[in-house]
Scaffold this active site. Structure first.
Site, PDB file in Angstrom:
ATOM      1  N   SER A 127      -0.903   8.393  -6.185  1.00  0.00           N
ATOM      2  CA  SER A 127      -0.308   7.660  -6.547  1.00  0.00           C
ATOM      3  C   SER A 127      -0.746   7.022  -8.003  1.00  0.00           C
ATOM      4  O   SER A 127      -2.240   7.047  -7.663  1.00  0.00           O
ATOM      5  CB  SER A 127      -0.307   6.483  -5.961  1.00  0.00           C
ATOM      6  OG  SER A 127       0.316   5.212  -6.006  1.00  0.00           O
ATOM      7  N   GLU A 129      -1.240   3.603  -7.725  1.00  0.00           N
ATOM      8  CA  GLU A 129      -2.479   3.012  -7.572  1.00  0.00           C
ATOM      9  C   GLU A 129      -3.843   3.313  -6.991  1.00  0.00           C
ATOM     10  O   GLU A 129      -4.305   2.712  -6.995  1.00  0.00           O
ATOM     11  CB  GLU A 129      -1.338   2.872  -6.278  1.00  0.00           C
ATOM     12  CG  GLU A 129      -0.152   2.015  -6.410  1.00  0.00           C
ATOM     13  CD  GLU A 129      -0.248   0.452  -6.393  1.00  0.00           C
ATOM     14  OE1 GLU A 129      -1.539  -0.327  -6.180  1.00  0.00           O
ATOM     15  OE2 GLU A 129       0.607   0.482  -7.480  1.00  0.00           O
ATOM     16  N   TYR A 151      -3.719   0.867   0.985  1.00  0.00           N
ATOM     17  CA  TYR A 151      -2.765   1.312  -0.143  1.00  0.00           C
ATOM     18  C   TYR A 151      -3.363   2.941  -1.036  1.00  0.00           C
ATOM     19  O   TYR A 151      -3.238   3.855  -0.579  1.00  0.00           O
ATOM     20  CB  TYR A 151      -1.451   1.820  -0.525  1.00  0.00           C
ATOM     21  CG  TYR A 151      -0.284   2.626  -1.198  1.00  0.00           C
ATOM     22  CD1 TYR A 151       0.359   3.099  -0.063  1.00  0.00           C
ATOM     23  CD2 TYR A 151      -0.418   2.516  -2.128  1.00  0.00           C
ATOM     24  CE1 TYR A 151       1.302   4.240  -0.996  1.00  0.00           C
ATOM     25  CE2 TYR A 151       0.123   3.296  -2.419  1.00  0.00           C
ATOM     26  CZ  TYR A 151       1.173   4.464  -2.175  1.00  0.00           C
ATOM     27  OH  TYR A 151       1.841   4.959  -2.751  1.00  0.00           O
TER      28      TYR A 151
HETATM   29  P1  GDP Z   1       3.999  -1.105  -6.487  1.00  0.00           P
HETATM   30  O1  GDP Z   1       3.671  -0.478  -7.567  1.00  0.00           O
HETATM   31  O2  GDP Z   1       4.065   0.046  -5.258  1.00  0.00           O
HETATM   32  O3  GDP Z   1       3.217  -2.715  -5.721  1.00  0.00           O
HETATM   33  O4  GDP Z   1       5.481  -1.647  -5.692  1.00  0.00           O
HETATM   34  P2  GDP Z   1       6.033  -2.446  -5.695  1.00  0.00           P
HETATM   35  O5  GDP Z   1       7.820  -2.535  -6.010  1.00  0.00           O
HETATM   36  O6  GDP Z   1       6.385  -3.430  -4.992  1.00  0.00           O
HETATM   37  O7  GDP Z   1       5.292  -4.235  -6.749  1.00  0.00           O
HETATM   38  C1  GDP Z   1       5.793  -3.209  -8.557  1.00  0.00           C
HETATM   39  C2  GDP Z   1       5.112  -5.190  -8.960  1.00  0.00           C
HETATM   40  O8  GDP Z   1       5.441  -6.314  -8.732  1.00  0.00           O
HETATM   41  C3  GDP Z   1       3.713  -5.202  -8.163  1.00  0.00           C
HETATM   42  O9  GDP Z   1       3.065  -6.160  -8.897  1.00  0.00           O
HETATM   43  C4  GDP Z   1       4.013  -6.826  -7.517  1.00  0.00           C
HETATM   44  O10 GDP Z   1       2.845  -8.044  -7.559  1.00  0.00           O
HETATM   45  C5  GDP Z   1       4.926  -7.313  -8.140  1.00  0.00           C
HETATM   46  N1  GDP Z   1       6.091  -8.694  -7.476  1.00  0.00           N
HETATM   47  C6  GDP Z   1       6.339  -9.360  -7.795  1.00  0.00           C
HETATM   48  N2  GDP Z   1       7.701  -9.814  -6.982  1.00  0.00           N
HETATM   49  C7  GDP Z   1       7.639  -9.131  -6.165  1.00  0.00           C
HETATM   50  C8  GDP Z   1       8.263  -8.611  -4.700  1.00  0.00           C
HETATM   51  O11 GDP Z   1       8.993 -10.042  -4.391  1.00  0.00           O
HETATM   52  N3  GDP Z   1       8.354  -7.549  -4.212  1.00  0.00           N
HETATM   53  C9  GDP Z   1       7.714  -6.789  -4.454  1.00  0.00           C
HETATM   54  N4  GDP Z   1       7.823  -5.560  -3.942  1.00  0.00           N
HETATM   55  N5  GDP Z   1       6.536  -6.908  -5.928  1.00  0.00           N
HETATM   56  C10 GDP Z   1       7.321  -7.976  -6.609  1.00  0.00           C
END
Ligand code: GDP
Length: 329
Positions: A127, A129, A151
């Protein structure tokens, strides 16, 4: 008929990959944990040819039994605690499933071996990440890792374990370092789908407010259907390897909101969006942008959907879904 085993079959990528491999003439087996998982019915309805087999990435004996029974030509390890926010709440579980689970599955493959002298090929879902607090922009296969969540650290362990089994035992084991990928099958907890679904519900008058966390991070989002094609291509190469899979474009959460709300004709989304600390993470990954030159050159892989089209497809899908659900009520 080639045989494939997919862990994480009920997740977004498992569902896309099962469809792709069945279309290519594979006999596809999907591994599920435990009993009575309601998503099993959904994946079987979606891909009726799929065979379901029980096994658990936390239990080596079960993995040995699964590999012995299926005798796969290709194993795709997509099973994981895949949500970064959840990994902070359950770090040990995340390390065990998303990290040690890779080691167990590789051990099962090493111990059982392939059928008729045919070595089993292995794909690990690594990933973006893993890059976390990025050391270089854009990120490619040689960029150092600096994970920012349980993660991310678990995925780094899985990545290096895959590399180690390749080097130690000559296994055809490849890692796809996939950047964010989404689409209508994405879980509602991920921000791309959370936004597309809320925008649809707001447009339909079913909801007024969308509550998010940090709006200034940027992600390189592609379409999941394209990304599973890259996984398959990696396992068709003569030699195993690591590949970044990404679009090379990055967008902030604010841009995601612009495009998603714009798709339903709402230009001023400020009145519908709130932020709340409960969606903030203890450490954040600010900007990810991938350089997929190696995948393009060696695998002939290309993304087919740009960001704007992808988000619009998701909003349209959710408009239809939410209208149907409201009609059923
Ligand atoms: P990730 O890149 O695997 O962490 O995918 P996510 O879709 O969970 O998050 C992408 C980005 O969106 C991260 O920087 C989160 O902090 C940001 N983010 C902002 N608000 C939210 C929220 O309400 N839910 C999630 N999942 N991410 C959020």
């Amino acid at each position: 008929m080639p045989r494939a085993l997919i862990t994480g079959i009920t997740g977004q990528d498992g569902r896309h990959l099962a469809g792709l491999l069945v279309g290519k003439g594979y006999d596809v087996h999907g591994m599920v944990r435990g009993q009575n998982n309601p998503k099993i019915q959904m994946v079987q309805d979606e891909t009726p040819e799929l065979e379901i087999i029980e096994g658990d990435l936390q239990d080596l004996s079960s993995l040995i039994a699964v590999v012995e029974q299926v005798q796969p030509d290709e194993v795709y390890n997509l099973g994981a605690v895949s949500f970064v926010a959840l990994s902070f709440r359950q770090p040990e579980l995340t390390a065990d499933i998303s990290g040690a689970g890779v080691l167990r599955l590789l051990e099962a493959i090493r111990v059982v071996g392939g059928s008729d002298g045919n070595p089993i090929r292995f794909y690990q879902a690594s990933s973006s990440e893993m890059f976390g607090k990025v050391r270089q922009t854009p990120q490619n296969e040689t960029t150092p890792f600096h994970p920012r969540s349980p993660y991310g650290t678990a995925k780094v362990f899985g990545h290096y374990t895959t590399l180690n089994y390749r080097e130690s035992y000559g296994l055809h084991a490849s890692s796809g370092i996939l950047f964010n990928h989404t689409g209508p099958k994405r879980g509602l907890e991920f921000v791309s789908r959370k936004v597309s679904n809320a925008v649809a519900r707001i447009k339909l008058g079913l909801q007024d407010i969308l509550t998010l966390g940090y709006l200034d991070s940027s992600r390189d989002w592609g379409y999941a259907g394209d990304y599973v094609e890259a996984m398959w291509r990696m396992l068709q190469q003569d030699e195993p390897g690591d590949y970044v899979v990404a679009t090379g474009q990055t967008h902030t959460i604010r841009e995601l909101l612009d495009v998603a709300f714009g798709a339903v004709g709402i230009d001023d989304w400020g009145q519908h969006v709130r932020t709340d600390r409960r969606f903030l993470r203890p450490a954040e990954v600010d900007v990810l942008i991938g350089d997929a030159s190696k995948a393009r050159n060696q695998l002939g892989w290309e993304p087919t959907l740009d960001f704007q089209t992808l988000i619009k497809v998701m909003v349209d899908h959710d408009l239809e879904l939410e209208a149907r659900k409201a009609g059923d009520r």
